[in-house]
Design an enzyme around this catalytic site. Structure first.
Site, PDB file in Angstrom:
ATOM      1  CB  CYS A 117      -0.957  -0.012   1.180  1.00 21.88           C
ATOM      2  SG  CYS A 117      -2.135  -1.363   1.059  1.00 21.88           S
ATOM      3  CG  HIS A 258      -3.209   3.348   1.730  1.00 18.24           C
ATOM      4  ND1 HIS A 258      -3.590   2.882   0.487  1.00 18.24           N
ATOM      5  CD2 HIS A 258      -3.374   2.292   2.587  1.00 18.24           C
ATOM      6  CE1 HIS A 258      -3.945   1.612   0.592  1.00 18.24           C
ATOM      7  NE2 HIS A 258      -3.830   1.235   1.849  1.00 18.24           N
ATOM      8  CG  ASN A 288      -6.601  -0.982   0.601  1.00 23.25           C
ATOM      9  OD1 ASN A 288      -5.885  -0.524  -0.288  1.00 23.25           O
ATOM     10  ND2 ASN A 288      -6.130  -1.452   1.732  1.00 23.25           N
TER      11      ASN A 288
HETATM   12  O1  UT7 Z   1      -3.943  -1.205   3.252  1.00 21.64           O
HETATM   13  C1  UT7 Z   1      -3.133  -2.076   3.973  1.00 21.64           C
HETATM   14  C2  UT7 Z   1      -3.320  -1.881   5.371  1.00 21.64           C
HETATM   15  N1  UT7 Z   1      -4.558  -2.467   5.814  1.00 21.64           N
HETATM   16  C3  UT7 Z   1      -5.263  -1.838   6.718  1.00 21.64           C
HETATM   17  O2  UT7 Z   1      -4.917  -0.735   7.082  1.00 21.64           O
HETATM   18  C4  UT7 Z   1      -6.421  -2.551   7.362  1.00 21.64           C
HETATM   19  C5  UT7 Z   1      -6.379  -2.320   8.845  1.00 21.64           C
HETATM   20  N2  UT7 Z   1      -7.415  -3.009   9.559  1.00 21.64           N
HETATM   21  C6  UT7 Z   1      -8.711  -2.659   9.478  1.00 21.64           C
HETATM   22  O3  UT7 Z   1      -9.083  -1.795   8.752  1.00 21.64           O
HETATM   23  C7  UT7 Z   1      -9.678  -3.330  10.416  1.00 21.64           C
HETATM   24  O4  UT7 Z   1      -8.972  -4.094  11.363  1.00 21.64           O
HETATM   25  C8  UT7 Z   1     -10.711  -4.244   9.682  1.00 21.64           C
HETATM   26  C9  UT7 Z   1     -11.684  -3.374   8.912  1.00 21.64           C
HETATM   27  C10 UT7 Z   1      -9.984  -5.195   8.767  1.00 21.64           C
HETATM   28  C11 UT7 Z   1     -11.514  -5.034  10.711  1.00 21.64           C
HETATM   29  O5  UT7 Z   1     -12.156  -4.158  11.619  1.00 21.64           O
HETATM   30  P1  UT7 Z   1     -12.030  -4.411  13.189  1.00 21.64           P
HETATM   31  O6  UT7 Z   1     -12.823  -3.357  13.829  1.00 21.64           O
HETATM   32  O7  UT7 Z   1     -10.578  -4.505  13.542  1.00 21.64           O
HETATM   33  O8  UT7 Z   1     -12.767  -5.795  13.352  1.00 21.64           O
HETATM   34  P2  UT7 Z   1     -12.192  -7.169  13.957  1.00 21.64           P
HETATM   35  O9  UT7 Z   1     -11.240  -7.808  13.021  1.00 21.64           O
HETATM   36  O10 UT7 Z   1     -11.750  -6.929  15.368  1.00 21.64           O
HETATM   37  O11 UT7 Z   1     -13.516  -8.040  14.008  1.00 21.64           O
HETATM   38  C12 UT7 Z   1     -14.603  -7.691  14.883  1.00 21.64           C
HETATM   39  C13 UT7 Z   1     -15.708  -8.714  14.680  1.00 21.64           C
HETATM   40  C14 UT7 Z   1     -15.212 -10.164  14.778  1.00 21.64           C
HETATM   41  O12 UT7 Z   1     -16.257 -10.928  15.384  1.00 21.64           O
HETATM   42  P3  UT7 Z   1     -16.202 -11.294  16.929  1.00 21.64           P
HETATM   43  O13 UT7 Z   1     -14.935 -12.057  17.130  1.00 21.64           O
HETATM   44  O14 UT7 Z   1     -16.200  -9.976  17.652  1.00 21.64           O
HETATM   45  O15 UT7 Z   1     -17.450 -12.081  17.128  1.00 21.64           O
HETATM   46  C15 UT7 Z   1     -15.078 -10.579  13.344  1.00 21.64           C
HETATM   47  O16 UT7 Z   1     -15.236 -11.973  13.159  1.00 21.64           O
HETATM   48  O17 UT7 Z   1     -16.268  -8.563  13.378  1.00 21.64           O
HETATM   49  C16 UT7 Z   1     -16.237  -9.836  12.703  1.00 21.64           C
HETATM   50  N3  UT7 Z   1     -16.051  -9.597  11.278  1.00 21.64           N
HETATM   51  C17 UT7 Z   1     -17.079  -9.321  10.452  1.00 21.64           C
HETATM   52  N4  UT7 Z   1     -18.394  -9.225  10.670  1.00 21.64           N
HETATM   53  C18 UT7 Z   1     -19.183  -8.935   9.606  1.00 21.64           C
HETATM   54  C19 UT7 Z   1     -14.896  -9.555  10.572  1.00 21.64           C
HETATM   55  N5  UT7 Z   1     -15.156  -9.279   9.288  1.00 21.64           N
HETATM   56  C20 UT7 Z   1     -16.504  -9.123   9.189  1.00 21.64           C
HETATM   57  C21 UT7 Z   1     -17.370  -8.821   8.115  1.00 21.64           C
HETATM   58  N6  UT7 Z   1     -18.690  -8.733   8.362  1.00 21.64           N
HETATM   59  N7  UT7 Z   1     -16.918  -8.607   6.862  1.00 21.64           N
END
Ligand code: UT7
Length: 333
Positions: A117, A258, A288
């Site tokens: 990225c 980004h 992204n």
């Molecule tokens: O460009 C390269 C760099 N990349 C980035 O900068 C990405 C950085 N990370 C992020 O943007 C975020 O971490 C994400 C958007 C990828 C995820 O958001 P988050 O707030 O960190 O969510 P999480 O991974 O902590 O997941 C929270 C919950 C989990 O469920 P439980 O364990 O709380 O029951 C996940 O299983 O959300 C669940 N989950 C989803 N639910 C519905 C994960 N993906 C999804 C989804 N739809 N697509």
């Protein structure tokens, strides 16, 4: 920045996204997710996705031609081509070689640059150095990715995030009173390598039936680790960049980072004291697109009249590696 070098400006900008749109509603039908979750956690509404069989050079070429038209340069004027990409058409030859042939840039040399990225900010700096030193007159800097080619559309944690797109700029020498690129600040922290990667397909784990069955040719991400690093590092680099140029957030006309997550962008904007008009968020439309996000964001800001000649702009990126970068410039178009 560095004394004794030529000043360098962006002389043309071009972008391209494929016409097919994949909305959050489409993804609701593919994996266990909701439009509400995606929008709240990321800010993404839709992304553009290529037809199968489309390579990165296919989507980069229209962006390159647009940038060259604006710069008023022809194929023989280009001395250097650098393509920031994580999804080259083929492992080799490079996408830079394919683009060189497609546009007929007979005098150019170049390469692909792997910074995920941060591909555009790093490539911009590589192109700057070639023009600044006088090694070439005009450099072509491309950020382009067909992320859909390495996304697992059964994995809800990653498939909602990414889209396909391309952006390109031409870099040319700037006159002494023309706006130009001012400074860059880049870092890598390889200790974060496993937090965002594609495990197979390289020399360590070549393609095999087993790697395909285990779905190891797709993006894997520990989202929270990447998120935390991105927020911290974006802020750190932005503040250091401003400080060493005796500037504050109040001096910036635009923060163009980004586009991975709206919350990451807003966290840095808030730390810099920037109101909504001073930073770009367009990942709602594209998701992204990895190396293409920054040129796509610059093009949108310009189209909206929010980016004008002479404006002080801070570009910023954090990506897999980890890679991180910032480029400070005065907008020259
Ligand atoms: O460009 C390269 C760099 N990349 C980035 O900068 C990405 C950085 N990370 C992020 O943007 C975020 O971490 C994400 C958007 C990828 C995820 O958001 P988050 O707030 O960190 O969510 P999480 O991974 O902590 O997941 C929270 C919950 C989990 O469920 P439980 O364990 O709380 O029951 C996940 O299983 O959300 C669940 N989950 C989803 N639910 C519905 C994960 N993906 C999804 C989804 N739809 N697509």
């Amino acid at each position: 920045m560095v004394n004794g070098l030529r000043r360098v400006k962006i002389s043309g900008l071009g972008t391209y996204v494929p016409p097919n749109v994949l909305t959050n509603a489409d993804l609701e039908r593919m994996v266990d997710t909701t439009d509400e979750w995606i929008l709240q956690r990321t800010g993404i509404r839709e992304r553009h996705i290529v037809e199968p069989g489309t390579g990165t050079s296919d989507i980069a070429e229209p962006a390159v031609r647009q940038a060259m038209d604006e710069a008023g340069v022809g194929p023989d004027d280009i001395g250097f081509i650098v393509v920031g990409t994580t999804t080259p058409d083929t492992v080799f030859p490079s996408t830079a070689c394919r683009l060189q042939a497609r546009i007929g840039a007979r005098r150019a040399w170049g390469y692909d640059l792997g910074a995920a990225c941060s591909g555009f900010t790093y490539a911009l700096t590589a192109g700057w150095s070639m023009v600044a030193t006088g090694a070439v007159e005009h450099a072509l800097v491309v950020g382009a990715d067909v992320m859909s080619s390495i996304i697992d559309y059964t994995d809800r944690a990653t498939c909602i995030l990414f889209g396909d797109g391309a952006g390109a700029v031409v870099l040319s020498p700037a006159g002494s009173d023309e706006p130009a690129i001012i400074d860059f600040l880049h870092e890598i922290d390889g200790s974060g390598g496993d937090a965002l990667c594609m495990p197979a397909g390289g020399s360590r784990m070549p393609a095999s039936h087993e790697t395909v069955e285990k779905r190891l040719h797709y993006v894997k991400q520990d989202g929270q680790t990447v998120f935390r690093f991105a927020v911290k590092k974006n802020e750190d680099l932005a503040l250091r960049m401003l400080e060493r140029n005796q500037l504050t957030g109040a001096d910036l006309d635009l923060y163009c980072s980004h586009q991975a997550n709206r919350r990451i962008i807003e966290a840095t904007a808030s730390r810099l004291g920037l109101g909504p008009g001073k930073f770009v968020v367009n990942l709602d439309k594209y998701g992204n697109t990895t190396a293409a996000t920054i040129p796509l964001a610059l093009a949108d800001a310009r189209a909206q009249g929010r980016l004008k000649k002479g404006n002080l702009v801070l570009l910023a990126s954090v990506g897999a590696g980890f890679t991180a970068g910032a480029v400070l410039l005065r907008w020259s178009l």
